[in-house]
Design a protein around this motif. Structure first.
Motif, short mmCIF file in Angstrom:
data_model
loop_
_atom_site.label_atom_id
_atom_site.label_comp_id
_atom_site.label_asym_id
_atom_site.label_seq_id
_atom_site.Cartn_x
_atom_site.Cartn_y
_atom_site.Cartn_z
N THR A 1 0.88 -1.28 0.20
CA THR A 1 -0.03 0.07 0.02
C THR A 1 0.94 1.37 -0.14
OG1 THR A 1 -0.21 0.06 2.45
CG2 THR A 1 -1.99 -1.20 1.14
N VAL B 1 -7.90 1.26 1.44
CA VAL B 1 -8.69 1.04 2.66
C VAL B 1 -9.00 -0.47 2.62
CG1 VAL B 1 -10.97 1.43 3.68
CG2 VAL B 1 -9.56 3.07 2.93
N SER C 1 -8.12 -3.74 5.07
CA SER C 1 -9.12 -4.55 5.96
C SER C 1 -8.52 -6.18 5.58
CB SER C 1 -10.28 -4.17 5.51
OG SER C 1 -10.84 -4.44 4.10
N PHE D 1 -12.54 -1.10 9.79
CA PHE D 1 -11.82 -1.14 8.28
C PHE D 1 -12.97 -2.04 7.46
CE2 PHE D 1 -8.13 1.08 9.93
CZ PHE D 1 -7.97 1.82 8.76
N ILE E 1 -15.90 -0.08 6.69
CA ILE E 1 -15.80 0.70 5.75
C ILE E 1 -15.53 0.13 4.27
CG2 ILE E 1 -14.29 2.64 5.03
CD1 ILE E 1 -13.26 3.14 7.65
N SER E 2 -15.00 -0.98 4.29
CA SER E 2 -14.91 -1.47 3.12
C SER E 2 -16.02 -2.25 2.55
CB SER E 2 -13.68 -3.00 3.23
OG SER E 2 -13.73 -3.56 2.11
#
Length: 347
Positions: free
Chosen positions: A133, A211, A215, A328, A331-332
């Motif tokens: 990342t 993101v 996760s 996370f 959010i994913s």
């Protein structure tokens, strides 16, 4: 130190200053990744050092050719005027190609991609998170200043082949670190191709990938999984964790209505608007192969029996780490629906 070197690289418009920032970033990541002094991690750090040093050498060679053609060391502030490059066009194009080649090496794009699975397979999960990342951020920013009509063919070939390699390489893989490495290569192909269409789209894709992959990596890191044999043991942990883990992989695959679909949607829309149908089709073929081995992982979790015995050190008691993973994951999984509701209410 990794973050500081990143800021230093981007704040300096001087090409040699950027090179120095890249070197600091490389050394800080290596020192960070081998703190446990495990033999495998030291070997991975050495492999990473060799390929990054080679990429830095290409960047340095291209920077000298850039100065020879442009008469300036400042990459970010230089305005290219081809009327002033009479007789130096070939040197200028060669400089850009060589500098891009060095960045492709550092990113692990086609054709110098083989080091990524080898290095990630021997690193800890946390080091894999950083490599997949954050370490992509600086080279992607630098690539945005080098793309142009003269490098369009090179970028498209690297983009399509990276996506296909990321798809084919992950097939029949049983080691999750290697599988996630090929997944990273596949997504990198999308970002490189999208860079020629929309820079804002690249930032959106990178942010969503950051993101969603974070996760997934946090799941694998928290429970110290390394192969399918261990993933099948999730059946012993109940349906809630099983479903959460599976949905994260579907989000990484880019299936609607998860957040990962947003990046694919933005990329395909930009390619259709620009008429780049060959690029879009090539990237979709690689993405479909990615979806296949993501589905295999989910099948391991959902259908086949598990044989792994859970250690006491990874018991399902409430911990702060589980809260981070859950945050996370939410959010994913729900990010796209949340964003659609915001956009719909603002119209």
């Amino acid at each position: 130190m990794v973050i500081i070197s990143t800021i230093f690289s981007l704040s300096s418009g001087h090409i040699l200053g950027v090179w120095l920032g890249l070197e600091l970033n490389m050394l800080s990541f290596i020192s960070f990744s081998i703190q446990s002094k495990n033999f495998n991690e030291v070997e991975a750090g050495l492999k990473y050092f060799l390929i990054q040093a080679l990429g830095s050498g290409f960047w340095l060679l291209g920077s000298f050719l850039f100065y020879l053609s442009m008469g300036s060391w400042f990459l970010f502030e230089t305005i290219v005027d081809f009327n002033n490059l009479i007789g130096l066009e070939n040197i200028f194009c060669m400089a850009k190609v060589i500098m891009m080649w060095g960045l492709f090496m550092k990113l692990g794009a086609f054709p110098i991609y083989f080091w990524v699975p080898s290095v990630m397979n021997e690193m800890s999960w946390f080091s894999c998170i950083i490599l997949a990342t954050w370490q992509k951020f600086i080279p992607l920013i630098l690539l945005s200043y080098l793309i142009g009509p003269e490098t369009f063919f090179l970028g498209i070939i690297v983009s399509v082949m990276s996506s296909l390699v990321g798809g084919v390489g992950g097939l029949n893989q049983t080691r999750l670190r290697v599988l996630m490495a090929y997944s990273s290569i596949g997504h990198l192909g999308w970002m490189i191709g999208l860079m020629y269409m929309s820079w804002i789209g690249v930032m959106v894709y990178y942010g969503v990938y950051f993101v969603v992959s974070l996760s997934v990596f946090l799941f694998l890191w928290l429970f110290e999984f390394s192969s399918f044999m261990q993933v099948t043991g999730w059946r012993m942990w109940g349906k809630s964790m099983l479903i959460l883990f599976s949905l994260n992989f579907f989000s990484l695959a880019g299936l609607p209505p998860f957040l990962g679909f947003m990046s694919k949607w933005v990329a395909l829309q930009a390619m259709v608007n620009s008429g780049s149908y060959f690029l879009g089709c090539g990237l979709l073929v690689g993405a479909l192969m990615n979806l296949y081995y993501y589905t295999i992982v989910v099948m391991n979790v959902s259908v086949w029996g598990g044989v792994w015995v859970i250690n006491n050190s990874t018991s399902m008691k409430f911990k702060f780490e589980y809260l981070i993973v859950f945050m996370f994951s939410m959010i994913s999984i729900t990010g796209l629906m949340f964003m659609n509701s915001i956009i719909g209410s603002s119209i």
